[in-house]
Design a protein around this motif. Sequence first.
Motif, PDB file in Angstrom:
ATOM      1  N   ARG A   6       1.422  -1.463  -0.266  1.00  0.00           N
ATOM      2  CA  ARG A   6       0.223   0.094  -0.086  1.00  0.00           C
ATOM      3  C   ARG A   6       1.152   1.221   0.233  1.00  0.00           C
ATOM      4  NH1 ARG A   6      -4.927  -0.447   4.557  1.00  0.00           N
ATOM      5  NH2 ARG A   6      -5.100   1.670   3.153  1.00  0.00           N
ATOM      6  N   LEU A   7      -0.049   2.040  -0.656  1.00  0.00           N
ATOM      7  CA  LEU A   7       0.787   3.630  -1.040  1.00  0.00           C
ATOM      8  C   LEU A   7       0.563   4.880   0.982  1.00  0.00           C
ATOM      9  CD1 LEU A   7       0.559   4.648  -4.366  1.00  0.00           C
ATOM     10  CD2 LEU A   7       2.945   4.306  -3.000  1.00  0.00           C
ATOM     11  N   PRO A   8       1.508   5.487   0.917  1.00  0.00           N
ATOM     12  CA  PRO A   8       1.131   5.628   2.724  1.00  0.00           C
ATOM     13  C   PRO A   8       0.356   6.932   1.790  1.00  0.00           C
ATOM     14  CG  PRO A   8       3.617   5.720   2.104  1.00  0.00           C
ATOM     15  CD  PRO A   8       3.177   4.731   0.732  1.00  0.00           C
ATOM     16  N   LEU A   9      -0.466   7.431   2.655  1.00  0.00           N
ATOM     17  CA  LEU A   9      -2.048   7.807   2.601  1.00  0.00           C
ATOM     18  C   LEU A   9      -1.564   9.427   1.748  1.00  0.00           C
ATOM     19  CD1 LEU A   9      -4.879   8.512   2.122  1.00  0.00           C
ATOM     20  CD2 LEU A   9      -5.313   9.576   4.636  1.00  0.00           C
ATOM     21  N   GLU A  10      -0.594   9.853   2.017  1.00  0.00           N
ATOM     22  CA  GLU A  10       0.206  11.288   1.898  1.00  0.00           C
ATOM     23  C   GLU A  10       0.121  11.295   0.050  1.00  0.00           C
ATOM     24  OE1 GLU A  10       2.828  14.592   3.345  1.00  0.00           O
ATOM     25  OE2 GLU A  10       3.368  13.365   3.906  1.00  0.00           O
ATOM     26  N   VAL A  11       1.201   9.900   0.256  1.00  0.00           N
ATOM     27  CA  VAL A  11       1.408   9.154  -1.625  1.00  0.00           C
ATOM     28  C   VAL A  11       0.725   9.673  -2.265  1.00  0.00           C
ATOM     29  CG1 VAL A  11       2.978   8.069  -2.728  1.00  0.00           C
ATOM     30  CG2 VAL A  11       3.780   8.532  -0.610  1.00  0.00           C
ATOM     31  N   ALA A  12      -0.183   8.876  -1.866  1.00  0.00           N
ATOM     32  CA  ALA A  12      -1.714   8.668  -2.766  1.00  0.00           C
ATOM     33  C   ALA A  12      -2.787   9.804  -2.909  1.00  0.00           C
ATOM     34  CB  ALA A  12      -2.382   7.124  -1.684  1.00  0.00           C
ATOM     35  N   GLU A  13      -2.025  10.645  -1.868  1.00  0.00           N
ATOM     36  CA  GLU A  13      -3.307  12.439  -2.138  1.00  0.00           C
ATOM     37  C   GLU A  13      -2.488  12.991  -3.029  1.00  0.00           C
ATOM     38  OE1 GLU A  13      -5.911  13.989  -0.746  1.00  0.00           O
ATOM     39  OE2 GLU A  13      -6.831  11.929  -0.609  1.00  0.00           O
ATOM     40  N   HIS A  14      -0.605  12.888  -3.391  1.00  0.00           N
ATOM     41  CA  HIS A  14      -0.564  13.850  -4.131  1.00  0.00           C
ATOM     42  C   HIS A  14      -0.274  13.524  -5.494  1.00  0.00           C
ATOM     43  CE1 HIS A  14       1.694  16.605  -1.504  1.00  0.00           C
ATOM     44  NE2 HIS A  14       1.873  15.206  -0.589  1.00  0.00           N
ATOM     45  N   ALA A  15      -0.204  12.278  -5.639  1.00  0.00           N
ATOM     46  CA  ALA A  15      -0.536  11.503  -6.554  1.00  0.00           C
ATOM     47  C   ALA A  15      -1.431  10.768  -7.219  1.00  0.00           C
ATOM     48  CB  ALA A  15      -0.755   9.920  -6.976  1.00  0.00           C
ATOM     49  N   ARG A  16      -2.157  11.613  -6.668  1.00  0.00           N
ATOM     50  CA  ARG A  16      -4.282  12.389  -7.722  1.00  0.00           C
ATOM     51  C   ARG A  16      -4.078  13.140  -7.741  1.00  0.00           C
ATOM     52  NH1 ARG A  16      -9.140  14.032  -4.934  1.00  0.00           N
ATOM     53  NH2 ARG A  16      -8.791  13.953  -3.321  1.00  0.00           N
ATOM     54  N   GLU A  17      -3.312  14.163  -7.431  1.00  0.00           N
ATOM     55  CA  GLU A  17      -3.737  15.446  -7.246  1.00  0.00           C
ATOM     56  C   GLU A  17      -2.628  15.508  -8.456  1.00  0.00           C
ATOM     57  OE1 GLU A  17      -2.593  19.746  -5.794  1.00  0.00           O
ATOM     58  OE2 GLU A  17      -2.168  18.089  -4.511  1.00  0.00           O
ATOM     59  N   TYR A  18      -2.066  15.311  -8.821  1.00  0.00           N
ATOM     60  CA  TYR A  18      -0.874  15.535 -10.245  1.00  0.00           C
ATOM     61  C   TYR A  18      -1.609  14.737 -10.950  1.00  0.00           C
ATOM     62  CZ  TYR A  18       2.863  16.783  -7.237  1.00  0.00           C
ATOM     63  OH  TYR A  18       4.417  17.315  -6.196  1.00  0.00           O
ATOM     64  N   LEU A  19      -2.395  13.505 -10.841  1.00  0.00           N
ATOM     65  CA  LEU A  19      -2.513  13.048 -12.214  1.00  0.00           C
ATOM     66  C   LEU A  19      -4.294  13.465 -12.771  1.00  0.00           C
ATOM     67  CD1 LEU A  19      -2.968   9.451 -10.197  1.00  0.00           C
ATOM     68  CD2 LEU A  19      -2.067  10.155 -13.052  1.00  0.00           C
ATOM     69  N   GLN A  20      -5.187  14.782 -11.385  1.00  0.00           N
ATOM     70  CA  GLN A  20      -5.341  15.541 -12.198  1.00  0.00           C
ATOM     71  C   GLN A  20      -5.569  16.390 -12.986  1.00  0.00           C
ATOM     72  OE1 GLN A  20      -7.945  15.925  -8.890  1.00  0.00           O
ATOM     73  NE2 GLN A  20      -8.918  14.739  -8.852  1.00  0.00           N
ATOM     74  N   GLN A  21      -4.005  17.144 -11.956  1.00  0.00           N
ATOM     75  CA  GLN A  21      -3.698  18.235 -12.995  1.00  0.00           C
ATOM     76  C   GLN A  21      -2.898  17.806 -14.296  1.00  0.00           C
ATOM     77  OE1 GLN A  21      -3.349  21.486 -12.409  1.00  0.00           O
ATOM     78  NE2 GLN A  21      -5.021  20.401 -10.396  1.00  0.00           N
ATOM     79  N   LEU A  22      -2.859  16.938 -14.774  1.00  0.00           N
ATOM     80  CA  LEU A  22      -2.589  15.911 -15.626  1.00  0.00           C
ATOM     81  C   LEU A  22      -3.092  16.116 -16.958  1.00  0.00           C
ATOM     82  CD1 LEU A  22       0.031  14.772 -17.655  1.00  0.00           C
ATOM     83  CD2 LEU A  22      -0.279  12.434 -17.047  1.00  0.00           C
ATOM     84  N   ARG A  23      -3.783  15.813 -16.060  1.00  0.00           N
ATOM     85  CA  ARG A  23      -5.609  15.305 -16.755  1.00  0.00           C
ATOM     86  C   ARG A  23      -6.093  17.030 -17.486  1.00  0.00           C
ATOM     87  NH1 ARG A  23     -11.302  12.502 -15.838  1.00  0.00           N
ATOM     88  NH2 ARG A  23     -12.251  12.704 -17.556  1.00  0.00           N
ATOM     89  N   ILE A  24      -5.823  17.605 -16.893  1.00  0.00           N
ATOM     90  CA  ILE A  24      -6.929  19.048 -17.010  1.00  0.00           C
ATOM     91  C   ILE A  24      -5.193  19.574 -18.419  1.00  0.00           C
ATOM     92  CG2 ILE A  24      -6.725  21.217 -16.259  1.00  0.00           C
ATOM     93  CD1 ILE A  24      -7.965  19.911 -13.798  1.00  0.00           C
ATOM     94  N   ASN A  25      -4.147  19.641 -18.507  1.00  0.00           N
ATOM     95  CA  ASN A  25      -3.367  20.362 -19.051  1.00  0.00           C
ATOM     96  C   ASN A  25      -3.554  18.956 -19.904  1.00  0.00           C
ATOM     97  OD1 ASN A  25      -2.227  21.812 -16.589  1.00  0.00           O
ATOM     98  ND2 ASN A  25      -0.457  19.673 -16.897  1.00  0.00           N
ATOM     99  N   ARG A  26      -3.472  17.637 -20.743  1.00  0.00           N
ATOM    100  CA  ARG A  26      -3.897  17.001 -21.381  1.00  0.00           C
ATOM    101  C   ARG A  26      -4.649  17.617 -22.168  1.00  0.00           C
ATOM    102  NH1 ARG A  26      -0.527  11.633 -20.948  1.00  0.00           N
ATOM    103  NH2 ARG A  26       1.097  13.331 -20.624  1.00  0.00           N
TER     104      ARG A  26
END
Length: 181
Positions: A6-26
């Motif tokens: 499992r990923l630590p919660l903080e790492v998972a939250e950061h990953a989700r935020e980066y994925l959202q920003q990437l989707r908006i950028n694309r």
Amino acid sequence: MTASARLPLEVAEHAREYLQQLRINRTNEGFYLKTGGNPDTFKVGLNLLEVLPGWPGNVAIAVRQDSEVGELLYSMGDSQTVDTHPIIVKTQAGYQCQGHDGEPDPLFFSVVLQALPVTLRSQIGLSASASEQDLRDLLGNLAVSRRDKVAQILSLQAIKPGFKWPLRLADGRVGYPLSGR
């Protein structure tokens, strides 16, 4: 991390935020690049028309698969209460606006431009001879300045600003560094 898989919660939250920003950028890149077709760009572009200054509330546009009564892919506006309701049909060969003869066009925004009456084009700041790229630029500039609206159109879950997750401290407790808790 590897023992529990499992990923630590903080790492998972950061990953989700980066994925959202990437989707908006694309999505935003799709307005400026001629390559391919990003369905998110099409969906956002169609829905951002309503946000353009001068857009009247009496126009709705629907994009359907294979026929005018096919599966609804994207839509904007309320089709029940409008005066103008063009339907764009997506086929294997491209897109075609209802009532326009000729071959399907592979460029989505070119067909959206065909669907807009000339009077409506002038109301949103486009000339009667505006090109598909002019519409893409107009919507792209709006998308870049309204990232929150793009995220809403894409149904992305809001990320709480300023919230800092507690950390596991060196002695094993969960808390905030130097907080005393």
